[in-house]
Design an enzyme around this catalytic site. Structure first.
Site, mmCIF file in Angstrom:
data_model
loop_
_atom_site.group_PDB
_atom_site.id
_atom_site.type_symbol
_atom_site.label_atom_id
_atom_site.label_comp_id
_atom_site.label_asym_id
_atom_site.label_seq_id
_atom_site.Cartn_x
_atom_site.Cartn_y
_atom_site.Cartn_z
ATOM 1 N N GLY A 13 57.753 45.606 -16.895
ATOM 2 C CA GLY A 13 57.760 44.545 -15.834
ATOM 3 C C GLY A 13 58.373 43.279 -17.011
ATOM 4 N N GLY A 14 58.248 42.041 -16.188
ATOM 5 C CA GLY A 14 59.230 41.002 -16.877
ATOM 6 C C GLY A 14 59.354 40.861 -18.120
ATOM 7 C CB ALA A 90 48.802 44.609 -17.599
ATOM 8 N N GLY A 91 48.714 41.694 -16.067
ATOM 9 C CA GLY A 91 48.446 40.073 -15.000
ATOM 10 C C GLY A 91 48.933 40.304 -13.568
ATOM 11 C CG ASP A 95 49.010 31.856 -7.038
ATOM 12 O OD1 ASP A 95 48.353 32.555 -7.689
ATOM 13 O OD2 ASP A 95 49.891 31.598 -7.455
ATOM 14 C CG PHE A 149 46.156 22.677 -5.302
ATOM 15 C CD1 PHE A 149 45.914 21.535 -5.272
ATOM 16 C CD2 PHE A 149 47.031 23.344 -4.838
ATOM 17 C CE1 PHE A 149 45.483 21.115 -3.529
ATOM 18 C CE2 PHE A 149 46.758 23.569 -3.127
ATOM 19 C CZ PHE A 149 45.706 22.413 -3.429
ATOM 20 N N GLY A 150 45.018 26.145 -6.626
ATOM 21 C CA GLY A 150 45.040 27.809 -5.576
ATOM 22 C C GLY A 150 44.987 28.487 -6.297
ATOM 23 C CE1 TYR A 154 48.004 34.711 -13.300
ATOM 24 C CE2 TYR A 154 47.414 32.412 -13.872
ATOM 25 C CZ TYR A 154 48.453 33.799 -14.226
ATOM 26 O OH TYR A 154 49.374 34.562 -15.541
ATOM 27 N N PRO A 184 51.794 31.471 -22.530
ATOM 28 C CG PRO A 184 53.008 33.531 -22.360
ATOM 29 C CD PRO A 184 51.233 32.651 -22.089
HETATM 30 N N1 CAA Z 1 48.226 19.325 -5.735
HETATM 31 C C1 CAA Z 1 47.376 19.141 -4.661
HETATM 32 N N2 CAA Z 1 47.440 18.670 -4.127
HETATM 33 C C2 CAA Z 1 48.437 20.218 -4.061
HETATM 34 C C3 CAA Z 1 48.869 20.465 -4.725
HETATM 35 C C4 CAA Z 1 48.675 20.421 -6.276
HETATM 36 N N3 CAA Z 1 48.629 20.901 -6.931
HETATM 37 N N4 CAA Z 1 49.432 22.202 -3.866
HETATM 38 C C5 CAA Z 1 49.256 21.603 -2.683
HETATM 39 N N5 CAA Z 1 49.003 20.910 -2.297
HETATM 40 C C6 CAA Z 1 48.446 20.664 -1.305
HETATM 41 C C7 CAA Z 1 49.712 20.523 -0.139
HETATM 42 O O1 CAA Z 1 50.292 19.295 -0.169
HETATM 43 C C8 CAA Z 1 49.042 20.361 1.427
HETATM 44 O O2 CAA Z 1 48.177 19.219 1.631
HETATM 45 P P1 CAA Z 1 48.054 18.583 3.918
HETATM 46 O O3 CAA Z 1 47.759 20.072 4.021
HETATM 47 O O4 CAA Z 1 47.729 17.902 2.909
HETATM 48 O O5 CAA Z 1 50.269 18.989 3.576
HETATM 49 C C9 CAA Z 1 47.757 21.446 0.702
HETATM 50 O O6 CAA Z 1 47.071 21.384 -0.267
HETATM 51 C C10 CAA Z 1 48.047 22.553 0.690
HETATM 52 O O7 CAA Z 1 49.596 23.258 0.173
HETATM 53 P P2 CAA Z 1 50.581 24.752 0.812
HETATM 54 O O8 CAA Z 1 50.946 23.693 2.033
HETATM 55 O O9 CAA Z 1 51.408 25.336 -0.229
HETATM 56 O O10 CAA Z 1 49.906 25.519 1.274
HETATM 57 P P3 CAA Z 1 49.961 27.591 1.439
HETATM 58 O O11 CAA Z 1 48.165 28.260 1.879
HETATM 59 O O12 CAA Z 1 51.274 27.632 1.831
HETATM 60 O O13 CAA Z 1 50.111 27.661 -0.273
HETATM 61 C C11 CAA Z 1 49.455 27.473 -2.170
HETATM 62 C C12 CAA Z 1 49.036 27.326 -1.219
HETATM 63 C C13 CAA Z 1 49.584 29.245 -2.363
HETATM 64 C C14 CAA Z 1 48.425 27.435 -3.381
HETATM 65 C C15 CAA Z 1 50.619 27.408 -3.369
HETATM 66 O O14 CAA Z 1 50.362 25.577 -2.977
HETATM 67 C C16 CAA Z 1 51.139 27.704 -4.054
HETATM 68 O O15 CAA Z 1 52.237 28.704 -4.202
HETATM 69 N N6 CAA Z 1 50.943 27.156 -4.899
HETATM 70 C C17 CAA Z 1 51.531 27.736 -6.661
HETATM 71 C C18 CAA Z 1 50.171 27.266 -7.415
HETATM 72 C C19 CAA Z 1 50.967 28.370 -8.597
HETATM 73 O O16 CAA Z 1 51.632 27.233 -9.572
HETATM 74 N N7 CAA Z 1 50.888 29.915 -8.818
HETATM 75 C C20 CAA Z 1 51.372 30.417 -10.003
HETATM 76 C C21 CAA Z 1 52.203 31.495 -10.003
HETATM 77 S S1 CAA Z 1 53.305 31.850 -11.034
HETATM 78 C C22 CAA Z 1 51.900 32.156 -12.837
HETATM 79 O O17 CAA Z 1 50.554 32.246 -12.437
HETATM 80 C C23 CAA Z 1 52.266 32.791 -13.451
HETATM 81 C C24 CAA Z 1 52.133 31.815 -14.971
HETATM 82 O O18 CAA Z 1 50.845 31.857 -16.181
HETATM 83 C C25 CAA Z 1 52.235 30.229 -14.632
#
Ligand code: CAA
Length: 247
Positions: A13-14, A90-91, A95, A149-150, A154, A184
């Site tokens: 992977g990446g 692996a991971g 979300d 958040f979300g 994880y 990371p």
């Molecule tokens: N803090 C507070 N509120 C938040 C927020 C945050 N960080 N992010 C979103 N919200 C709020 C939004 O403003 C929204 O509020 P309203 O309902 O009042 O409008 C509500 O939460 C819902 O947000 P979304 O519209 O984004 O909802 P969704 O269901 O479409 O998506 C989610 C939810 C999938 C969690 C999306 O917000 C998302 O992808 N967030 C990023 C998650 C993230 O950072 N993942 C990392 C992946 S990469 C990784 O994991 C590698 C690593 O190790 C770093």
């Protein structure tokens, strides 16, 4: 002769590919683990990496399945040798807000990101103890340190990895084995590019260095921890996140 034999889970992977390259450049023989359904992609990867001069092999196995890891380890032992350096890389992400999270998304992330660490490390630790030398490097995440958040699934799995690191480091320190975590931040991989663009842009805006990290930056740190020079570092959790979270 190769310095050591390294196993990198999620090795095609990446971040995994960069880790394989750095460990190979340092003179190690590297085994990249991948899933059965990725076999075709893995063969293409292998041909390209070997053509570029890297000393790499493949090992098929599902890190979330203990029996599969036992079979994979036996095959590596027979075909390449005993693993001295293990990178638990692996991971996956699945979300979603906790109130909407189905049990299967919780289980999948815990099994692949955390139970995998037991499943794979358990296979190779005896060999390291016998040799009196070993390196276990767990690739965790900024989101295991600060929560996200979300990402209840994880963040829980990634925080759990470091608990494992600290406990195993104590059990193996006197035997020449170091166990460390790397956390990371957001790195420019497919996993991060899968985040909705507007959400990703907000995340990048919160990184003081002003950009996503590069897989090579993680790989170079892995390579250092795998080296003899890092023998005094064990049980550590090293953040590499562009200043996004300071602890
Ligand atoms: N803090 C507070 N509120 C938040 C927020 C945050 N960080 N992010 C979103 N919200 C709020 C939004 O403003 C929204 O509020 P309203 O309902 O009042 O409008 C509500 O939460 C819902 O947000 P979304 O519209 O984004 O909802 P969704 O269901 O479409 O998506 C989610 C939810 C999938 C969690 C999306 O917000 C998302 O992808 N967030 C990023 C998650 C993230 O950072 N993942 C990392 C992946 S990469 C990784 O994991 C590698 C690593 O190790 C770093």
């Amino acid at each position: 002769m190769s310095k050591h034999i390294a196993l990198v889970t999620g090795g095609i992977g990446g971040i995994g590919t960069s880790i394989c390259r750095e460990l190979s450049k340092a003179g190690n023989t590297v085994v990249a683990n991948h899933l059965a359904f990725e076999a075709e992609k893995a063969q293409v990867w292998l041909a390209a990496e070997r053509a570029a001069g890297y000393d790499v092999h493949l090992a098929e196995g599902d890190v979330s399945d203990f029996e599969s890891c036992t079979a994979m380890a036996a095959k590596i032992q027979a075909e390449v040798g005993s693993v001295d350096i293990l990178v638990n890389n692996a991971g996956i992400t699945k979300d979603g807000m906790f109130k909407k999270m189905p049990l299967e998304n919780w289980m999948a992330v815990l099994n692949i990101n955390l139970n995998s660490v037991f499943n794979v490390t358990r296979q190779v630790v005896d060999g390291m103890l016998e040799k009196g030398w070993g390196r276990v490097i767990n690739i965790s995440s900024i989101n295991g340190q600060k929560g996200q958040f979300g990402q209840t699934n994880y963040s829980a799995a990634k925080a759990g990895m470091h608990g494992f690191t600290k406990a195993l480091a104590q059990e193996t320190a006197a035997k020449g084995i170091t166990v460390n975590t790397i956390s990371p931040g957001y790195i420019g991989t497919e996993m991060v590019m899968a985040i909705k663009e507007e959400v990703r842009n907000q995340i990048v805006a919160g990184i003081p260095v002003g950009r996503l990290g590069k897989p090579e930056e993680i790989a170079k740190l892995v390579n250092y921890l795998a080296s003899d020079d890092a023998a005094f570092i064990t049980g550590a959790n090293i953040a590499i996140n562009g200043g996004q979270h300071m602890c």
